[in-house]
Scaffold this motif. Sequence first.
Motif, PDB file in Angstrom:
ATOM      1  N   ASN A 167       0.826  -1.215   0.000  1.00 13.37           N
ATOM      2  CA  ASN A 167       0.000   0.000   0.000  1.00 13.37           C
ATOM      3  C   ASN A 167       0.856   1.259   0.000  1.00 13.37           C
ATOM      4  OD1 ASN A 167      -2.375  -1.460   0.012  1.00 13.37           O
ATOM      5  ND2 ASN A 167      -2.568  -1.466   2.241  1.00 13.37           N
ATOM      6  N   ILE A 168       1.894   1.264   0.866  1.00 12.18           N
ATOM      7  CA  ILE A 168       2.790   2.426   0.934  1.00 12.18           C
ATOM      8  C   ILE A 168       3.435   2.679  -0.421  1.00 12.18           C
ATOM      9  CG2 ILE A 168       4.960   3.271   1.918  1.00 12.18           C
ATOM     10  CD1 ILE A 168       4.166   1.762   4.523  1.00 12.18           C
ATOM     11  N   LEU A 169       3.938   1.601  -1.038  1.00 12.09           N
ATOM     12  CA  LEU A 169       4.622   1.718  -2.323  1.00 12.09           C
ATOM     13  C   LEU A 169       3.655   2.172  -3.415  1.00 12.09           C
ATOM     14  CD1 LEU A 169       7.477   1.304  -3.390  1.00 12.09           C
ATOM     15  CD2 LEU A 169       6.887  -1.063  -3.908  1.00 12.09           C
ATOM     16  N   GLY A 170       2.451   1.602  -3.402  1.00 15.67           N
ATOM     17  CA  GLY A 170       1.473   1.949  -4.439  1.00 15.67           C
ATOM     18  C   GLY A 170       1.028   3.393  -4.360  1.00 15.67           C
ATOM     19  N   PHE A 171       0.687   3.834  -3.162  1.00 12.92           N
ATOM     20  CA  PHE A 171       0.239   5.218  -2.999  1.00 12.92           C
ATOM     21  C   PHE A 171       1.379   6.215  -3.239  1.00 12.92           C
ATOM     22  CE2 PHE A 171      -3.353   3.266  -0.650  1.00 12.92           C
ATOM     23  CZ  PHE A 171      -4.405   3.908  -1.311  1.00 12.92           C
ATOM     24  N   ALA A 172       2.590   5.841  -2.856  1.00 10.87           N
ATOM     25  CA  ALA A 172       3.743   6.720  -3.097  1.00 10.87           C
ATOM     26  C   ALA A 172       3.969   6.899  -4.592  1.00 10.87           C
ATOM     27  CB  ALA A 172       4.991   6.150  -2.428  1.00 10.87           C
ATOM     28  N   GLU A 173       3.869   5.806  -5.351  1.00 13.39           N
ATOM     29  CA  GLU A 173       4.023   5.882  -6.806  1.00 13.39           C
ATOM     30  C   GLU A 173       2.915   6.749  -7.416  1.00 13.39           C
ATOM     31  OE1 GLU A 173       6.364   4.848  -8.665  1.00 13.39           O
ATOM     32  OE2 GLU A 173       7.419   3.203  -7.672  1.00 13.39           O
ATOM     33  N   LEU A 174       1.698   6.610  -6.848  1.00 15.36           N
ATOM     34  CA  LEU A 174       0.567   7.397  -7.346  1.00 15.36           C
ATOM     35  C   LEU A 174       0.803   8.894  -7.113  1.00 15.36           C
ATOM     36  CD1 LEU A 174      -2.289   7.334  -8.595  1.00 15.36           C
ATOM     37  CD2 LEU A 174      -3.197   7.131  -6.257  1.00 15.36           C
ATOM     38  N   ILE A 175       1.257   9.254  -5.913  1.00 17.64           N
ATOM     39  CA  ILE A 175       1.547  10.663  -5.591  1.00 17.64           C
ATOM     40  C   ILE A 175       2.650  11.203  -6.501  1.00 17.64           C
ATOM     41  CG2 ILE A 175       2.455  12.212  -3.807  1.00 17.64           C
ATOM     42  CD1 ILE A 175       1.122  10.347  -1.725  1.00 17.64           C
ATOM     43  N   ILE A 192       9.672   5.757  -1.440  1.00 22.40           N
ATOM     44  CA  ILE A 192       9.666   4.580  -2.332  1.00 22.40           C
ATOM     45  C   ILE A 192      10.888   3.710  -2.090  1.00 22.40           C
ATOM     46  CG2 ILE A 192       9.864   3.857  -4.747  1.00 22.40           C
ATOM     47  CD1 ILE A 192       8.105   6.306  -5.473  1.00 22.40           C
ATOM     48  N   ASN A 193      12.062   4.345  -1.999  1.00 23.71           N
ATOM     49  CA  ASN A 193      13.298   3.576  -1.772  1.00 23.71           C
ATOM     50  C   ASN A 193      13.256   2.851  -0.427  1.00 23.71           C
ATOM     51  OD1 ASN A 193      14.442   4.329  -4.201  1.00 23.71           O
ATOM     52  ND2 ASN A 193      15.436   6.144  -3.343  1.00 23.71           N
ATOM     53  N   SER A 194      12.719   3.516   0.595  1.00 23.84           N
ATOM     54  CA  SER A 194      12.618   2.879   1.913  1.00 23.84           C
ATOM     55  C   SER A 194      11.643   1.714   1.891  1.00 23.84           C
ATOM     56  CB  SER A 194      12.181   3.906   2.967  1.00 23.84           C
ATOM     57  OG  SER A 194      13.148   4.914   3.112  1.00 23.84           O
ATOM     58  N   SER A 198      12.498  -2.147   2.587  1.00 27.72           N
ATOM     59  CA  SER A 198      11.755  -2.923   3.586  1.00 27.72           C
ATOM     60  C   SER A 198      11.164  -4.183   2.956  1.00 27.72           C
ATOM     61  CB  SER A 198      10.642  -2.064   4.191  1.00 27.72           C
ATOM     62  OG  SER A 198      11.179  -0.930   4.828  1.00 27.72           O
ATOM     63  N   ARG A 199      10.721  -4.062   1.712  1.00 28.39           N
ATOM     64  CA  ARG A 199      10.157  -5.227   1.028  1.00 28.39           C
ATOM     65  C   ARG A 199      11.224  -6.307   0.812  1.00 28.39           C
ATOM     66  NH1 ARG A 199       7.397  -4.184  -4.700  1.00 28.39           N
ATOM     67  NH2 ARG A 199       9.604  -3.997  -5.262  1.00 28.39           N
ATOM     68  N   GLU A 200      12.440  -5.855   0.531  1.00 24.95           N
ATOM     69  CA  GLU A 200      13.539  -6.817   0.360  1.00 24.95           C
ATOM     70  C   GLU A 200      13.827  -7.560   1.661  1.00 24.95           C
ATOM     71  OE1 GLU A 200      15.058  -7.793  -2.495  1.00 24.95           O
ATOM     72  OE2 GLU A 200      13.430  -6.597  -3.329  1.00 24.95           O
ATOM     73  N   ILE A 201      13.745  -6.835   2.782  1.00 26.64           N
ATOM     74  CA  ILE A 201      13.936  -7.475   4.075  1.00 26.64           C
ATOM     75  C   ILE A 201      12.840  -8.518   4.310  1.00 26.64           C
ATOM     76  CG2 ILE A 201      13.896  -7.124   6.587  1.00 26.64           C
ATOM     77  CD1 ILE A 201      15.237  -4.440   6.142  1.00 26.64           C
ATOM     78  N   VAL A 202      11.603  -8.161   3.938  1.00 31.13           N
ATOM     79  CA  VAL A 202      10.490  -9.103   4.081  1.00 31.13           C
ATOM     80  C   VAL A 202      10.740 -10.345   3.225  1.00 31.13           C
ATOM     81  CG1 VAL A 202       8.033  -9.462   3.592  1.00 31.13           C
ATOM     82  CG2 VAL A 202       8.798  -7.374   4.723  1.00 31.13           C
ATOM     83  N   LYS A 203      11.243 -10.142   2.007  1.00 31.73           N
ATOM     84  CA  LYS A 203      11.541 -11.285   1.136  1.00 31.73           C
ATOM     85  C   LYS A 203      12.577 -12.196   1.794  1.00 31.73           C
ATOM     86  CE  LYS A 203      10.580  -9.355  -3.452  1.00 31.73           C
ATOM     87  NZ  LYS A 203      11.187  -8.971  -4.752  1.00 31.73           N
ATOM     88  N   LYS A 204      13.596 -11.565   2.403  1.00 33.57           N
ATOM     89  CA  LYS A 204      14.635 -12.356   3.067  1.00 33.57           C
ATOM     90  C   LYS A 204      14.054 -13.118   4.255  1.00 33.57           C
ATOM     91  CE  LYS A 204      18.567  -9.472   1.727  1.00 33.57           C
ATOM     92  NZ  LYS A 204      19.687  -8.612   2.185  1.00 33.57           N
ATOM     93  N   LEU A 205      13.146 -12.474   4.971  1.00 29.80           N
ATOM     94  CA  LEU A 205      12.487 -13.159   6.089  1.00 29.80           C
ATOM     95  C   LEU A 205      11.696 -14.365   5.586  1.00 29.80           C
ATOM     96  CD1 LEU A 205      11.212 -10.114   8.172  1.00 29.80           C
ATOM     97  CD2 LEU A 205      12.805 -11.849   8.982  1.00 29.80           C
ATOM     98  N   MET A 206      11.035 -14.199   4.448  1.00 29.70           N
ATOM     99  CA  MET A 206      10.244 -15.292   3.893  1.00 29.70           C
ATOM    100  C   MET A 206      11.145 -16.402   3.378  1.00 29.70           C
ATOM    101  SD  MET A 206       7.195 -13.153   2.027  1.00 29.70           S
ATOM    102  CE  MET A 206       6.186 -14.585   1.683  1.00 29.70           C
ATOM    103  N   PHE A 207      12.280 -16.046   2.779  1.00 28.05           N
ATOM    104  CA  PHE A 207      13.263 -17.055   2.391  1.00 28.05           C
ATOM    105  C   PHE A 207      13.728 -17.827   3.615  1.00 28.05           C
ATOM    106  CE2 PHE A 207      14.302 -14.790  -1.696  1.00 28.05           C
ATOM    107  CZ  PHE A 207      14.105 -15.884  -2.516  1.00 28.05           C
ATOM    108  N   PHE A 208      14.056 -17.062   4.659  1.00 30.94           N
ATOM    109  CA  PHE A 208      14.588 -17.671   5.880  1.00 30.94           C
ATOM    110  C   PHE A 208      13.597 -18.642   6.509  1.00 30.94           C
ATOM    111  CE2 PHE A 208      14.663 -17.348  10.569  1.00 30.94           C
ATOM    112  CZ  PHE A 208      15.794 -18.101  10.787  1.00 30.94           C
ATOM    113  N   SER A 209      12.309 -18.260   6.507  1.00 28.78           N
ATOM    114  CA  SER A 209      11.293 -19.095   7.148  1.00 28.78           C
ATOM    115  C   SER A 209      10.723 -20.141   6.199  1.00 28.78           C
ATOM    116  CB  SER A 209      10.158 -18.209   7.665  1.00 28.78           C
ATOM    117  OG  SER A 209       9.542 -17.529   6.585  1.00 28.78           O
TER     118      SER A 209
END
Length: 363
Positions: A167-175, A192-194, A198-209
């Motif tokens: 949601n953050i990424l989508g609305f930021a792109e829209l603005i 957007i960069n942040s 953060s999404r990359e960290i989430v991906k790593k968490l999902m890889f890890f789990s």
Amino acid sequence: MINSAPEEKLKERIKELLCLYQISKIISKSNNVNKVTLEEIIFSVVKAWRFCDDSIVEIQINDYTLATALIPKNNVSQHREIIVSNKVSGFIKVYYPQPKYNLNHFLKEEQELLDTVSFEIGNYIEKYQNLDKKATLRKTLERKDRLSILGEMTAGIAHELNTPLANILGFAELIKDETKDQIIIDDIAKIINSAIYSREIVKKLMFFSCGMPQQLQLLKIKPIVTDALTFLKQNFQKKSVQYQLDFQDDDIIAKVDSIQLTQVLFNLLINAIYVAPKNSIIYIGVNSDEENMILKIADNGPGVPHEIKQKIFDPFFTTKPVGESCGLGLSVVHGIIKNHNGDIEMIDNTPSGTIFLIKLPLQ
């Protein structure tokens, strides 16, 4: 054998009993296998032989080679192998110098004493080897238990974070698309960069789990490696670091998940670039044997200190400054390799640096 008077025989038996008592006492006071304990044992043994002023005792066990005195070139000896866990692990010997003494100066009872001493030393060493194995096994089980709990936690956290981040990424792109104010555009770019980070960290968490599905396919390895290096071209240039790519066979095929293998390459290469000295070369080698593809990544950085080598694959462990790493990179790599039924090993490079060796089954 040289005859001895009853008084002398009694004296020798007392010396032997005293020797066994002292060895038992020495071993009972020791809490590990060490040089001091072994030295105390052989200096107790040397006193039990009939001509103790001239006898010399030597022991070779594990990494130790100890003697009560310099062993003469010309000698006669009694010896007994030391058995640890049903394997010959060393020996204990008693020497006399020649020509002053010959084999007849050794008593049968002294050989029996040496046999007993050898048995006691073997038991002493085996006891602490078993304790070390138990301690290592206990730590491994504790670590697996912690990782299992952490895996369950991170899987839930990762899924919960995905929706708000999208949601953050989508609305930021829209603005960003709706405004022409450069200040707002610059600020939105930071958001957007942040969010992407953060999404990359989430991906790593999902890889890890292990929360992300794995798709294993028979694929050529070279395109995966070269594509990863292409993506990281700017990283190499920014750090003024080069790489050397060495393929034993351009047509090596292995059963891998291309996305996960790319993740492994990214994490290991980014770490290598981070520690590599300016103008140095990172080596990437790919070869195979009959069963495995073998990937080698070597840098010339400062290496990994011995005291933290056991922790580098632990989740959230990092040596980088706060804010530069979340400490998931190598734990993700470890998880991916294990999910491929492979192995990863870290060894020291020579003269400096670190080598990661990965083995993945070809089929």
